[in-house]
Design a protein around this motif. Structure first.
Motif, PDB file in Angstrom:
ATOM      1  N   MET A   1       0.843  -1.178   0.000  1.00 36.99           N
ATOM      2  CA  MET A   1       0.000   0.000   0.000  1.00 36.99           C
ATOM      3  C   MET A   1       0.888   1.241   0.000  1.00 36.99           C
ATOM      4  O   MET A   1       1.800   1.373   0.796  1.00 36.99           O
ATOM      5  N   SER A   2       0.651   2.177  -0.919  1.00 34.83           N
ATOM      6  CA  SER A   2       1.473   3.380  -0.977  1.00 34.83           C
ATOM      7  C   SER A   2       0.931   4.436  -0.022  1.00 34.83           C
ATOM      8  O   SER A   2      -0.262   4.511   0.239  1.00 34.83           O
ATOM      9  N   ARG A   3       1.864   5.228   0.498  1.00 37.86           N
ATOM     10  CA  ARG A   3       1.486   6.312   1.397  1.00 37.86           C
ATOM     11  C   ARG A   3       1.058   7.517   0.587  1.00 37.86           C
ATOM     12  O   ARG A   3       1.499   7.727  -0.528  1.00 37.86           O
ATOM     13  N   GLY A   4       0.213   8.337   1.186  1.00 39.11           N
ATOM     14  CA  GLY A   4      -0.203   9.555   0.539  1.00 39.11           C
ATOM     15  C   GLY A   4       0.900  10.597   0.583  1.00 39.11           C
ATOM     16  O   GLY A   4       1.866  10.477   1.323  1.00 39.11           O
ATOM     17  N   VAL A   5       0.752  11.612  -0.226  1.00 35.86           N
ATOM     18  CA  VAL A   5       1.698  12.716  -0.269  1.00 35.86           C
ATOM     19  C   VAL A   5       0.920  14.001  -0.027  1.00 35.86           C
ATOM     20  O   VAL A   5      -0.130  14.219  -0.612  1.00 35.86           O
ATOM     21  N   ASP A   6       1.445  14.845   0.857  1.00 35.39           N
ATOM     22  CA  ASP A   6       0.872  16.162   1.109  1.00 35.39           C
ATOM     23  C   ASP A   6       1.814  17.200   0.538  1.00 35.39           C
ATOM     24  O   ASP A   6       3.041  17.059   0.621  1.00 35.39           O
ATOM     25  N   LEU A   7       1.268  18.278  -0.016  1.00 30.20           N
ATOM     26  CA  LEU A   7       2.063  19.316  -0.664  1.00 30.20           C
ATOM     27  C   LEU A   7       1.603  20.680  -0.184  1.00 30.20           C
ATOM     28  O   LEU A   7       0.406  20.956  -0.130  1.00 30.20           O
ATOM     29  N   TRP A   8       2.566  21.519   0.193  1.00 31.36           N
ATOM     30  CA  TRP A   8       2.294  22.901   0.573  1.00 31.36           C
ATOM     31  C   TRP A   8       3.175  23.817  -0.258  1.00 31.36           C
ATOM     32  O   TRP A   8       4.353  23.542  -0.454  1.00 31.36           O
ATOM     33  N   VAL A   9       2.602  24.928  -0.715  1.00 31.35           N
ATOM     34  CA  VAL A   9       3.369  25.940  -1.430  1.00 31.35           C
ATOM     35  C   VAL A   9       3.707  27.039  -0.433  1.00 31.35           C
ATOM     36  O   VAL A   9       2.808  27.677   0.129  1.00 31.35           O
ATOM     37  N   CYS A  10       4.983  27.247  -0.182  1.00 26.13           N
ATOM     38  CA  CYS A  10       5.418  28.329   0.710  1.00 26.13           C
ATOM     39  C   CYS A  10       5.455  29.611  -0.100  1.00 26.13           C
ATOM     40  O   CYS A  10       6.100  29.654  -1.149  1.00 26.13           O
ATOM     41  N   PRO A  11       4.768  30.661   0.339  1.00 22.84           N
ATOM     42  CA  PRO A  11       4.805  31.922  -0.400  1.00 22.84           C
ATOM     43  C   PRO A  11       6.245  32.381  -0.600  1.00 22.84           C
ATOM     44  O   PRO A  11       7.023  32.448   0.347  1.00 22.84           O
ATOM     45  N   ASN A  12       6.598  32.626  -1.861  1.00 21.46           N
ATOM     46  CA  ASN A  12       7.939  33.094  -2.230  1.00 21.46           C
ATOM     47  C   ASN A  12       9.035  32.133  -1.782  1.00 21.46           C
ATOM     48  O   ASN A  12      10.166  32.534  -1.554  1.00 21.46           O
ATOM     49  N   GLY A  13       8.708  30.861  -1.663  1.00 23.82           N
ATOM     50  CA  GLY A  13       9.676  29.863  -1.219  1.00 23.82           C
ATOM     51  C   GLY A  13       9.450  28.520  -1.883  1.00 23.82           C
ATOM     52  O   GLY A  13       8.850  28.439  -2.955  1.00 23.82           O
ATOM     53  N   PRO A  14       9.915  27.453  -1.245  1.00 19.48           N
ATOM     54  CA  PRO A  14       9.869  26.127  -1.855  1.00 19.48           C
ATOM     55  C   PRO A  14       8.500  25.465  -1.748  1.00 19.48           C
ATOM     56  O   PRO A  14       7.591  25.983  -1.101  1.00 19.48           O
ATOM     57  N   LEU A  15       8.398  24.320  -2.388  1.00 28.57           N
ATOM     58  CA  LEU A  15       7.280  23.415  -2.159  1.00 28.57           C
ATOM     59  C   LEU A  15       7.690  22.505  -1.019  1.00 28.57           C
ATOM     60  O   LEU A  15       8.799  21.963  -1.031  1.00 28.57           O
ATOM     61  N   LEU A  16       6.839  22.351  -0.031  1.00 25.56           N
ATOM     62  CA  LEU A  16       7.097  21.403   1.043  1.00 25.56           C
ATOM     63  C   LEU A  16       6.260  20.163   0.766  1.00 25.56           C
ATOM     64  O   LEU A  16       5.054  20.266   0.539  1.00 25.56           O
ATOM     65  N   VAL A  17       6.920  19.008   0.777  1.00 25.96           N
ATOM     66  CA  VAL A  17       6.262  17.760   0.436  1.00 25.96           C
ATOM     67  C   VAL A  17       6.464  16.772   1.569  1.00 25.96           C
ATOM     68  O   VAL A  17       7.588  16.535   2.000  1.00 25.96           O
ATOM     69  N   ARG A  18       5.357  16.208   2.052  1.00 27.35           N
ATOM     70  CA  ARG A  18       5.441  15.164   3.065  1.00 27.35           C
ATOM     71  C   ARG A  18       5.095  13.846   2.392  1.00 27.35           C
ATOM     72  O   ARG A  18       4.061  13.723   1.755  1.00 27.35           O
ATOM     73  N   GLY A  19       5.999  12.874   2.529  1.00 24.36           N
ATOM     74  CA  GLY A  19       5.782  11.552   1.953  1.00 24.36           C
ATOM     75  C   GLY A  19       7.020  11.068   1.227  1.00 24.36           C
ATOM     76  O   GLY A  19       7.971  11.819   1.010  1.00 24.36           O
ATOM     77  N   ASP A  20       7.030   9.820   0.856  1.00 24.00           N
ATOM     78  CA  ASP A  20       8.125   9.198   0.118  1.00 24.00           C
ATOM     79  C   ASP A  20       7.952   9.591  -1.344  1.00 24.00           C
ATOM     80  O   ASP A  20       7.026   9.127  -2.008  1.00 24.00           O
ATOM     81  N   ILE A  21       8.826  10.467  -1.839  1.00 20.86           N
ATOM     82  CA  ILE A  21       8.634  11.007  -3.185  1.00 20.86           C
ATOM     83  C   ILE A  21       9.884  10.843  -4.038  1.00 20.86           C
ATOM     84  O   ILE A  21      10.973  10.599  -3.540  1.00 20.86           O
ATOM     85  N   GLY A  22       9.684  11.031  -5.322  1.00 27.95           N
ATOM     86  CA  GLY A  22      10.774  11.147  -6.279  1.00 27.95           C
ATOM     87  C   GLY A  22      10.522  12.381  -7.119  1.00 27.95           C
ATOM     88  O   GLY A  22       9.389  12.626  -7.535  1.00 27.95           O
ATOM     89  N   VAL A  23      11.547  13.189  -7.340  1.00 25.33           N
ATOM     90  CA  VAL A  23      11.427  14.381  -8.170  1.00 25.33           C
ATOM     91  C   VAL A  23      12.215  14.115  -9.449  1.00 25.33           C
ATOM     92  O   VAL A  23      13.413  13.835  -9.401  1.00 25.33           O
ATOM     93  N   ARG A  24      11.547  14.204 -10.598  1.00 25.67           N
ATOM     94  CA  ARG A  24      12.193  13.983 -11.891  1.00 25.67           C
ATOM     95  C   ARG A  24      12.616  15.338 -12.464  1.00 25.67           C
ATOM     96  O   ARG A  24      11.799  16.233 -12.621  1.00 25.67           O
ATOM     97  N   THR A  25      13.914  15.479 -12.761  1.00 24.41           N
ATOM     98  CA  THR A  25      14.435  16.719 -13.320  1.00 24.41           C
ATOM     99  C   THR A  25      14.253  16.722 -14.836  1.00 24.41           C
ATOM    100  O   THR A  25      13.868  15.721 -15.442  1.00 24.41           O
ATOM    101  N   GLU A  26      14.546  17.869 -15.464  1.00 24.61           N
ATOM    102  CA  GLU A  26      14.376  18.015 -16.909  1.00 24.61           C
ATOM    103  C   GLU A  26      15.154  16.971 -17.693  1.00 24.61           C
ATOM    104  O   GLU A  26      14.722  16.544 -18.763  1.00 24.61           O
ATOM    105  N   ASP A  27      16.319  16.554 -17.177  1.00 28.41           N
ATOM    106  CA  ASP A  27      17.136  15.564 -17.883  1.00 28.41           C
ATOM    107  C   ASP A  27      16.684  14.125 -17.620  1.00 28.41           C
ATOM    108  O   ASP A  27      17.321  13.181 -18.068  1.00 28.41           O
TER     109      ASP A  27
END
Length: 68
Positions: A1-27
């Motif tokens: 069973m996969s865990r859910g992911v929560d996402l918050w946008v920090c004003p003028n800052g990063p995305l905060l992500v809770r959960g086991d994630i992978g970020v795919r870059t342009e390459d």
């Protein structure tokens, strides 16, 4: 069973992500993290892309449409 992911946008800052994630870059490289909360860079200037290193504060990054 996969865990859910929560996402918050920090004003003028990063995305905060809770959960086991992978970020795919342009390459196509996938950066994985299992940290409880990860900060993903939105300004594009971090020395540790795709992760935030606080550079947004130095360069005074502003969200599009943010009038503050």
């Amino acid at each position: 069973m996969s865990r859910g992911v929560d996402l918050w946008v920090c004003p003028n800052g990063p995305l905060l992500v809770r959960g086991d994630i992978g970020v795919r870059t342009e390459d196509g490289e996938v950066h994985r993290t299992e940290r409880p909360v990860s900060a993903v860079c939105r300004c594009g200037k971090s020395a540790s892309l795709p992760w935030c290193d606080g550079t947004h504060q130095v360069i005074r990054f502003r969200d599009e449409g943010d009038s503050a």
